[in-house]
Motif scaffolding. Structure first.
Motif, PDB file in Angstrom:
ATOM      1  N   LYS B 181       0.799  -1.229   0.000  1.00  0.00           N
ATOM      2  CA  LYS B 181       0.000   0.000   0.000  1.00  0.00           C
ATOM      3  C   LYS B 181       0.828   1.273   0.000  1.00  0.00           C
ATOM      4  CE  LYS B 181      -4.190  -2.092   1.770  1.00  0.00           C
ATOM      5  NZ  LYS B 181      -4.200  -2.986   2.918  1.00  0.00           N
ATOM      6  N   ASP B 184       2.613   3.137  -5.985  1.00  0.00           N
ATOM      7  CA  ASP B 184       1.706   3.818  -6.910  1.00  0.00           C
ATOM      8  C   ASP B 184       0.646   2.840  -7.420  1.00  0.00           C
ATOM      9  OD1 ASP B 184       3.018   6.632  -7.377  1.00  0.00           O
ATOM     10  OD2 ASP B 184       4.647   5.191  -7.401  1.00  0.00           O
ATOM     11  N   VAL B 202      -4.279   1.539  -6.004  1.00  0.00           N
ATOM     12  CA  VAL B 202      -3.639   2.672  -6.672  1.00  0.00           C
ATOM     13  C   VAL B 202      -3.447   3.808  -5.667  1.00  0.00           C
ATOM     14  CG1 VAL B 202      -3.994   4.507  -8.400  1.00  0.00           C
ATOM     15  CG2 VAL B 202      -4.473   2.142  -9.003  1.00  0.00           C
ATOM     16  N   GLY B 204      -0.745   4.769  -3.547  1.00  0.00           N
ATOM     17  CA  GLY B 204       0.022   4.777  -2.306  1.00  0.00           C
ATOM     18  C   GLY B 204       1.343   5.487  -2.507  1.00  0.00           C
ATOM     19  N   ALA B 213      -2.384   3.261  -0.454  1.00  0.00           N
ATOM     20  CA  ALA B 213      -3.061   3.008  -1.727  1.00  0.00           C
ATOM     21  C   ALA B 213      -4.502   2.563  -1.483  1.00  0.00           C
ATOM     22  CB  ALA B 213      -2.304   1.930  -2.495  1.00  0.00           C
ATOM     23  N   LYS B 251      -0.720   9.533  -6.144  1.00  0.00           N
ATOM     24  CA  LYS B 251      -1.504   9.645  -4.904  1.00  0.00           C
ATOM     25  C   LYS B 251      -2.228  10.992  -4.855  1.00  0.00           C
ATOM     26  CE  LYS B 251       2.696  11.033  -2.471  1.00  0.00           C
ATOM     27  NZ  LYS B 251       3.749  10.645  -1.531  1.00  0.00           N
TER      28      LYS B 251
END
Lengths: 99, 554
Positions: B181, B184, B202, B204, B213, B251
């Motif tokens: 996590k 990316d 997605v 993190g 993430a 992020k």
């Protein structure tokens, strides 16, 4: 009032080794901070930095670093510059080993 | 293990040839540094505080012994006799000379290694669970998928100039050992109704704005993986901010646009790409999978192991900390600690690399792994050789029994090497490890992850350390902030800052107060530092760090 200009040296890394180098008054690159030209006039310092930056086949990333004078010899004012002129603290490598 | 084919070899030889001529032109003065910098970064060459640094990718942390020996050769021939394993399953050489780096890259190519995309705003080295292919809890080996992603992302024409760097991690087990996590994109192999697929996360990232993430797909069918990843990265490529470096990671894109918007856009692109891929990726994956067939495990008797375990307390202590459960009961996963007390976390000498390569070849089916925790793993070791293996490791200074303990510290290179650093990390790690070794308490303390970064960019993962330490420059003096309660596993959380920072002299005593105080706070030896923190909250731990504040309040 503008902030007073503090003494500086031109420093960079050598192109091939990446070693820390300092610009001397006679336009050499020295590995030794003690040999560096100490710049006390802002206009002169800017010019010297421009000169140094144009020597791109010798040096990388030239900038002005603060120094203070101790018995006429430049000393780093910030710990980062102290590490640059010494080497890493976990091994006796870098400049400290070359001395 | 994946072996290069003619295409891979030709591609790499051509890249190395190009870089050699680029270096030549730089040295001759035909290229300025501004022109050369992006070229060297594309090939993993940084200029650090005292020298150049070459960062070599170890894809998904997997090595065979010949590769490890070549890493040793590089350390000896072109560096100062050692290499530094990083938190991203890379190895860094701290002292190469610019004119010699092309030779280093050629030596790496001989064993299918390179440093492409270990820097720059590209998809970086794909990381994976370091127990991949061996762990008892694994659903599937994540490495074929990681290799597929490596091939897809390497020199991907659309993704060479992303808004910012991009990190992908893959795991095939419910216990997250890959810090999924904080990436990316994270790909977790999961099972639903007997079918394997992927759970996709997605957005993190650690750094100055740490975020965990978020799930964008609970179950992605196997065949859809690459088109789906391509969709994610292309949405980011279009929406990601290029106006502000600090807001350029995915992020922030996710945070600013919202999960629903991003998910919708990904799905929209996905339908386009799905048709374009047309299944070729699955053919490639099937071929890759043949490279990752498990070794021909031999049957091992466990009698000698059990006898040694019963009779030798030193061996037992090492087994208790450094051995993890293998998928076969007669084998073990061995973690070799690169955290000898007082030494630099993640550093191995050329001689040590050769010892590890030899042991892997002799007893470990020729396989090695590098962990993001900066240790080396022998993933497949028959239990009957463990006593001999331990002796060999001990002789080489590799027998430290501290995996997962207070001295198994992650530390970035910090201001001893890195130009971005604001303070040193390595000496703090060395001092903490040395101190707790003196106290002889680390086995009693148990599971405790200390992670140290020398700047806000968080290469040392301090946000996910149970205890995180962040080195800063406060008015020209090194200062260390402490975060508490971070976790990089399947129960991930970002640590919370405890209060004002400590000077370099104060930080080690502060950590000692904190850890010894925890021993009084816990309900018993089975309650880890993190569990105690989660049960009690920050207050009693802050009181340990800042006794003056407690006295004032009283």
């Amino acid at each position: 009032m503008p902030r007073q200009f503090t003494p500086k040296v031109v420093t960079a890394n050598a192109l091939l080794e990446g070693d820390v180098i300092y610009l001397t008054a006679d336009d050499r690159w020295s590995r030794d901070l003690a040999e560096a030209e100490v710049l006390t006039d802002e206009a002169v310092a800017d010019l010297r930095l421009l000169d140094a930056s144009s020597r791109h086949a010798e040096a990388v990333g030239a900038y002005l670093a603060d120094v203070r004078l101790k018995a006429g010899v430049p000393q780093p004012t910030h710990f980062r510059e102290e590490f640059r002129r010494t080497g890493p603290s976990n091994y006796f490598h870098g400049k400290q080993a070359a001395r | 293990m994946y072996r290069y084919n003619d295409f891979d070899r030709a591609f790499l030889a051509e890249r190395n040839r190009q870089f050699r001529t680029q270096v030549e032109r730089r040295i001759q003065g035909a290229l300025t540094e501004d022109e050369f910098r992006p070229l060297r970064l594309m090939n993993g060459v940084y200029l650090q505080l005292h020298a150049y640094m070459l960062r070599v990718a170890i894809p998904y942390g997997t090595l065979r012994s010949a590769q490890m020996r070549q890493l040793a050769l590089l350390a000896e021939k072109w560096d100062k006799g050692y290499g530094h394993f990083t938190t991203r399953q890379n190895i860094q050489y701290n002292w190469p000379k610019l004119n010699e780096i092309p030779d280093m890259l050629e030596a790496l190519a001989e064993v299918d290694l390179h440093s492409i995309q270990t820097s720059g705003n590209t998809i970086r080295n794909v990381t994976a669970d370091h127990f991949a292919g061996a762990a008892a809890d694994e659903i599937a080996d994540p490495r074929p998928v990681a290799e597929l992603i490596r091939q897809w992302s390497t020199d991907h024409p659309e993704f060479q100039f992303l808004p910012r760097k991009f990190k992908i991690a893959v795991s095939g087990a419910p216990n997250d050992r890959a810090v999924l996590k904080s990436h990316d994109i994270a790909v977790e192999i999961v099972e639903r109704d007997g079918e394997q697929g992927y759970r996709i996360f997605v957005g993190g990232g650690l750094g100055r704005t740490p975020m965990l993430a978020r799930e964008v797909r609970a179950f992605l069918p196997r065949a859809d993986l690459l088109p789906y990843l391509e969709a994610i990265v292309s949405v980011y490529n279009q929406l990601g901010r290029r106006d502000n470096k600090f807001k350029a990671r995915i992020k922030i894109t996710l945070h600013e646009n919202g999960l629903e918007t991003i998910r919708d856009r990904i799905e929209e692109r996905f339908t386009v790409y799905k048709a374009q891929f047309g299944g070729i990726d699955q053919q490639v994956l099937a071929e890759i999978e043949t490279h990752f067939a498990p070794p021909a495990f031999r049957d091992a008797s466990t009698g000698t192991f059990e006898a040694a375990y019963g009779n030798d307390p030193v061996f037992r202590s090492w087994v208790d900390t450094n051995i993890a459960a293998h998928r076969r009961a007669d084998h073990a996963i061995v973690s070799i600690s690169l955290k000898a007390h007082g030494k630099t976390p993640g550093d191995a000498s050329a001689a040590q690399m050769r010892v590890m390569a030899d042991l892997a070849e002799t007893w470990g089916y020729d396989e090695l792994r590098i962990s993001h925790e900066q240790n080396v793993i022998l993933p497949h070791v028959p239990k009957d050789v463990l006593p001999q293996l331990y002796q060999a490791l001990k002789t080489a200074g590799l027998g430290t029994a501290n995996i997962g303990l207070v001295s198994d510290i992650i530390a970035c290179p910090g201001m001893d090497y890195c130009t971005l650093a604001t303070a040193r990390s390595i000496p703090i790690a060395q001092q903490i490890a040395t101190r707790f070794d003196q106290l002889k308490l680390e086995h009693e303390i148990g599971d405790l992850k200390i992670k140290i970064s020398g700047c806000i960019n968080a290469c040392g993962h301090h946000h996910v350390g149970h205890i995180g330490i962040l080195g800063l420059d406060r008015a020209g003096v090194e200062n260390y902030q402490v975060t508490l309660g971070g976790d990089g596993t399947q129960t991930a959380s970002i640590g919370t800052r405890a209060g004002p920072g400590f000077s370099a002299d104060e930080i080690v005593p502060a950590i000692e107060r904190l850890v010894l105080g925890y021993l009084d706070l816990r309900e018993g030896p089975e309650e880890t530092f993190l569990a105690a923190y989660r049960r009690l909250g920050a207050a009693p731990f802050k009181a340990l760090l800042y006794p003056e504040a407690r006295e004032k309040a009283a």
